[in-house]
Design a protein around this motif. Structure first.
Motif, PDB file in Angstrom:
ATOM      1  N   ALA A   1       9.718   4.216  -6.321  1.00 14.23           N
ATOM      2  CA  ALA A   1      10.761   3.265  -5.913  1.00 14.23           C
ATOM      3  C   ALA A   1      10.523   2.816  -4.471  1.00 14.23           C
ATOM      4  O   ALA A   1      10.648   1.632  -4.133  1.00 14.23           O
ATOM      5  CB  ALA A   1      12.141   3.907  -6.053  1.00 14.23           C
ATOM      6  N   GLY A   2      10.147   3.746  -3.621  1.00 12.73           N
ATOM      7  CA  GLY A   2       9.863   3.406  -2.222  1.00 12.73           C
ATOM      8  C   GLY A   2       8.669   2.475  -2.119  1.00 12.73           C
ATOM      9  O   GLY A   2       8.701   1.467  -1.401  1.00 12.73           O
ATOM     10  N   LEU A   3       7.629   2.783  -2.872  1.00 13.22           N
ATOM     11  CA  LEU A   3       6.392   1.991  -2.818  1.00 13.22           C
ATOM     12  C   LEU A   3       6.666   0.544  -3.235  1.00 13.22           C
ATOM     13  O   LEU A   3       6.182  -0.397  -2.602  1.00 13.22           O
ATOM     14  CB  LEU A   3       5.332   2.638  -3.714  1.00 13.22           C
ATOM     15  CG  LEU A   3       3.939   2.029  -3.654  1.00 13.22           C
ATOM     16  CD1 LEU A   3       3.366   2.113  -2.242  1.00 13.22           C
ATOM     17  CD2 LEU A   3       2.996   2.747  -4.618  1.00 13.22           C
ATOM     18  N   ALA A   4       7.468   0.390  -4.286  1.00 17.12           N
ATOM     19  CA  ALA A   4       7.760  -0.960  -4.784  1.00 17.12           C
ATOM     20  C   ALA A   4       8.487  -1.804  -3.735  1.00 17.12           C
ATOM     21  O   ALA A   4       8.410  -3.033  -3.758  1.00 17.12           O
ATOM     22  CB  ALA A   4       8.597  -0.854  -6.055  1.00 17.12           C
ATOM     23  N   SER A   5       9.170  -1.157  -2.806  1.00 19.93           N
ATOM     24  CA  SER A   5       9.954  -1.917  -1.823  1.00 19.93           C
ATOM     25  C   SER A   5       9.148  -2.292  -0.581  1.00 19.93           C
ATOM     26  O   SER A   5       9.624  -3.056   0.260  1.00 19.93           O
ATOM     27  CB  SER A   5      11.182  -1.097  -1.400  1.00 19.93           C
ATOM     28  OG  SER A   5      10.783  -0.098  -0.466  1.00 19.93           O
ATOM     29  N   LEU A   6       7.940  -1.759  -0.436  1.00 17.23           N
ATOM     30  CA  LEU A   6       7.142  -2.049   0.761  1.00 17.23           C
ATOM     31  C   LEU A   6       6.331  -3.321   0.550  1.00 17.23           C
ATOM     32  O   LEU A   6       5.777  -3.523  -0.537  1.00 17.23           O
ATOM     33  CB  LEU A   6       6.188  -0.890   1.066  1.00 17.23           C
ATOM     34  CG  LEU A   6       6.828   0.437   1.508  1.00 17.23           C
ATOM     35  CD1 LEU A   6       5.754   1.522   1.626  1.00 17.23           C
ATOM     36  CD2 LEU A   6       7.573   0.288   2.825  1.00 17.23           C
ATOM     37  N   SER A   7       6.233  -4.149   1.566  1.00 15.69           N
ATOM     38  CA  SER A   7       5.481  -5.389   1.412  1.00 15.69           C
ATOM     39  C   SER A   7       3.999  -5.078   1.252  1.00 15.69           C
ATOM     40  O   SER A   7       3.518  -4.039   1.717  1.00 15.69           O
ATOM     41  CB  SER A   7       5.716  -6.312   2.614  1.00 15.69           C
ATOM     42  OG  SER A   7       4.807  -5.995   3.639  1.00 15.69           O
ATOM     43  N   THR A   8       3.279  -6.001   0.601  1.00 13.64           N
ATOM     44  CA  THR A   8       1.857  -5.755   0.333  1.00 13.64           C
ATOM     45  C   THR A   8       1.042  -5.817   1.623  1.00 13.64           C
ATOM     46  O   THR A   8      -0.149  -5.525   1.613  1.00 13.64           O
ATOM     47  CB  THR A   8       1.309  -6.767  -0.691  1.00 13.64           C
ATOM     48  OG1 THR A   8       1.712  -8.066  -0.259  1.00 13.64           O
ATOM     49  CG2 THR A   8       1.838  -6.487  -2.080  1.00 13.64           C
ATOM     50  N   LYS A   9       1.675  -6.195   2.719  1.00 13.13           N
ATOM     51  CA  LYS A   9       0.962  -6.166   4.015  1.00 13.13           C
ATOM     52  C   LYS A   9       0.648  -4.739   4.434  1.00 13.13           C
ATOM     53  O   LYS A   9      -0.205  -4.521   5.291  1.00 13.13           O
ATOM     54  CB  LYS A   9       1.811  -6.846   5.092  1.00 13.13           C
ATOM     55  CG  LYS A   9       1.840  -8.339   4.895  1.00 13.13           C
ATOM     56  CD  LYS A   9       2.513  -9.044   6.032  1.00 13.13           C
ATOM     57  CE  LYS A   9       2.496 -10.543   5.793  1.00 13.13           C
ATOM     58  NZ  LYS A   9       3.767 -11.175   6.138  1.00 13.13           N
ATOM     59  N   CYS A  10       1.369  -3.776   3.862  1.00  9.38           N
ATOM     60  CA  CYS A  10       1.084  -2.366   4.173  1.00  9.38           C
ATOM     61  C   CYS A  10      -0.101  -1.936   3.319  1.00  9.38           C
ATOM     62  O   CYS A  10       0.056  -1.614   2.139  1.00  9.38           O
ATOM     63  CB  CYS A  10       2.290  -1.479   3.855  1.00  9.38           C
ATOM     64  SG  CYS A  10       3.787  -1.936   4.724  1.00  9.38           S
ATOM     65  N   GLU A  11      -1.277  -1.939   3.927  1.00 10.65           N
ATOM     66  CA  GLU A  11      -2.495  -1.563   3.198  1.00 10.65           C
ATOM     67  C   GLU A  11      -2.572  -0.060   2.972  1.00 10.65           C
ATOM     68  O   GLU A  11      -3.238   0.421   2.071  1.00 10.65           O
ATOM     69  CB  GLU A  11      -3.696  -1.961   4.035  1.00 10.65           C
ATOM     70  CG  GLU A  11      -4.508  -3.101   3.497  1.00 10.65           C
ATOM     71  CD  GLU A  11      -5.720  -3.298   4.364  1.00 10.65           C
ATOM     72  OE1 GLU A  11      -6.747  -2.680   4.058  1.00 10.65           O
ATOM     73  OE2 GLU A  11      -5.609  -4.038   5.368  1.00 10.65           O
ATOM     74  N   TYR A  12      -1.923   0.670   3.880  1.00 12.21           N
ATOM     75  CA  TYR A  12      -1.875   2.130   3.790  1.00 12.21           C
ATOM     76  C   TYR A  12      -0.425   2.565   3.692  1.00 12.21           C
ATOM     77  O   TYR A  12       0.460   1.927   4.279  1.00 12.21           O
ATOM     78  CB  TYR A  12      -2.533   2.775   5.020  1.00 12.21           C
ATOM     79  CG  TYR A  12      -4.036   2.690   4.964  1.00 12.21           C
ATOM     80  CD1 TYR A  12      -4.789   3.751   4.469  1.00 12.21           C
ATOM     81  CD2 TYR A  12      -4.693   1.533   5.366  1.00 12.21           C
ATOM     82  CE1 TYR A  12      -6.169   3.666   4.379  1.00 12.21           C
ATOM     83  CE2 TYR A  12      -6.076   1.432   5.281  1.00 12.21           C
ATOM     84  CZ  TYR A  12      -6.806   2.505   4.791  1.00 12.21           C
ATOM     85  OH  TYR A  12      -8.175   2.423   4.696  1.00 12.21           O
ATOM     86  N   VAL A  13      -0.211   3.652   2.959  1.00 16.34           N
ATOM     87  CA  VAL A  13       1.157   4.145   2.790  1.00 16.34           C
ATOM     88  C   VAL A  13       1.186   5.656   3.025  1.00 16.34           C
ATOM     89  O   VAL A  13       0.351   6.394   2.495  1.00 16.34           O
ATOM     90  CB  VAL A  13       1.684   3.815   1.368  1.00 16.34           C
ATOM     91  CG1 VAL A  13       3.034   4.463   1.138  1.00 16.34           C
ATOM     92  CG2 VAL A  13       1.803   2.305   1.182  1.00 16.34           C
ATOM     93  N   ALA A  14       2.140   6.078   3.848  1.00 10.40           N
ATOM     94  CA  ALA A  14       2.346   7.512   4.077  1.00 10.40           C
ATOM     95  C   ALA A  14       3.616   7.926   3.352  1.00 10.40           C
ATOM     96  O   ALA A  14       4.613   7.202   3.380  1.00 10.40           O
ATOM     97  CB  ALA A  14       2.498   7.794   5.567  1.00 10.40           C
ATOM     98  N   VAL A  15       3.569   9.069   2.687  1.00 12.28           N
ATOM     99  CA  VAL A  15       4.772   9.594   2.028  1.00 12.28           C
ATOM    100  C   VAL A  15       5.202  10.841   2.780  1.00 12.28           C
ATOM    101  O   VAL A  15       4.365  11.702   3.101  1.00 12.28           O
ATOM    102  CB  VAL A  15       4.498   9.952   0.547  1.00 12.28           C
ATOM    103  CG1 VAL A  15       5.791  10.358  -0.137  1.00 12.28           C
ATOM    104  CG2 VAL A  15       3.845   8.783  -0.182  1.00 12.28           C
TER     105      VAL A  15
END
Ligand code: CTP
Ligand code: MG
Length: 245
Positions: A89-103
């Motif tokens: 759910a969190g990932l779906a809300s982040l814009s695609t400009k975020c090439e990297y994601v930290a959880v």
């Protein structure tokens, strides 16, 4: 330079901690537990957006809290039944400009300071997570309480968060779990299952996860010692003009 989105998962029930309010919303030295890591990530220049994933009953209240903030990096999203559903759910809300994601687990109020090192390693080698070498001697024990095996400690690390991945890899890993009905306890397991390498960066022992009520006592001591973090919380709450009960 690539930009990072952070998912703070705060949608659990905190069953092992017990108590009326889930642990991530209880005050620690005057601020809710989730705000400790939120303030840390908000202060990191490489972080573009933060998805704060909370139980459905908290969404309206927290959206209102952050709505008044000018240029908010924070979006509030409803979580799911399992941790991995909350991450999705969190990932779906982040814009695609975020090439990297930290959880990051909201239940860990003191993420290690050297977050940029984690990012550098992820850029170089793929996924990277904070972890800490296991200090105890670890036994495998049967249901009859008899020791079956002593594991080779020299190879054992306890996984922590934040855990940082290429967004497309995390996305594919979560999809794969969904398709194959696999439940994981951290994101590195999911990413490893689709064959992507994940490396560790040594974290520190202050990055505890509040799980049972004993942990709460430790966290209170740590919070009082972390004057610079407390200052960060105060400054941010003031700058954002928010009150967090
Ligand atoms: N989490 C989440 N959504 C879920 C389950 C867990 O966002 N459906 C989050 C928790 O809020 C916590 C982190 O994942 O910040 C790590 O989980 P854990 O420590 O197990 O927290 P809880 O699941 O809340 O606690 P318990 O397992 O004792 O109920
Ligand atoms: Mg849990």
């Amino acid at each position: 330079m690539a930009e990072v989105g952070v998912i703070i998962v705060a949608a659990g029930k905190g069953e092992r901690m017990r108590g009326e309010v889930p642990k991530q919303f209880r005050p620690l030295a005057g601020y809710p537990v989730f705000f400790w890591s939120l303030a840390f990530f908000a202060s990191q220049p490489i972080v573009r957006e933060i998805a704060l994933v909370v139980p459905a009953f908290k969404v309206d209240e927290l959206r209102q809290t952050f709505a008044a903030v000018e240029q908010p990096k924070v979006r509030v999203v409803a979580g799911g039944a399992r941790r991995q559903d909350s991450v999705s759910a969190g990932l779906a809300s982040l814009s695609t400009k975020c090439e990297y994601v930290a959880v990051h687990d909201a239940a860990r109020p003191f993420p290690p300071q050297h977050f940029e090192k984690l990012f550098a390693l992820a850029c170089e080698r793929g996924g990277a997570i904070f972890a800490f070498p296991v200090v105890e001697t670890v036994k495998r024990v049967g249901p009859d309480s008899q020791i079956r095996e002593t594991l080779d400690r020299s190879e054992l690390w306890a996984a922590q968060t934040p855990q940082l991945f290429r967004r497309d890899e995390l996305d594919a890993a979560l999809d794969d779990c969904e398709r194959n009905n696999v439940e994981v306890t951290d994101d590195a397991s999911a990413v490893a299952l689709i064959g992507c390498p994940v490396h560790v960066v040594e974290g520190d022992r202050w990055n505890i996860k509040l799980t049972t009520s004993e942990d709460w006592q430790v966290a209170e001591c740590l919070a009082m010692q972390r004057r610079e973090r407390l200052q960060l919380l105060q400054d941010l709450a003031k700058r954002w003009a928010i009150s967090l009960g």
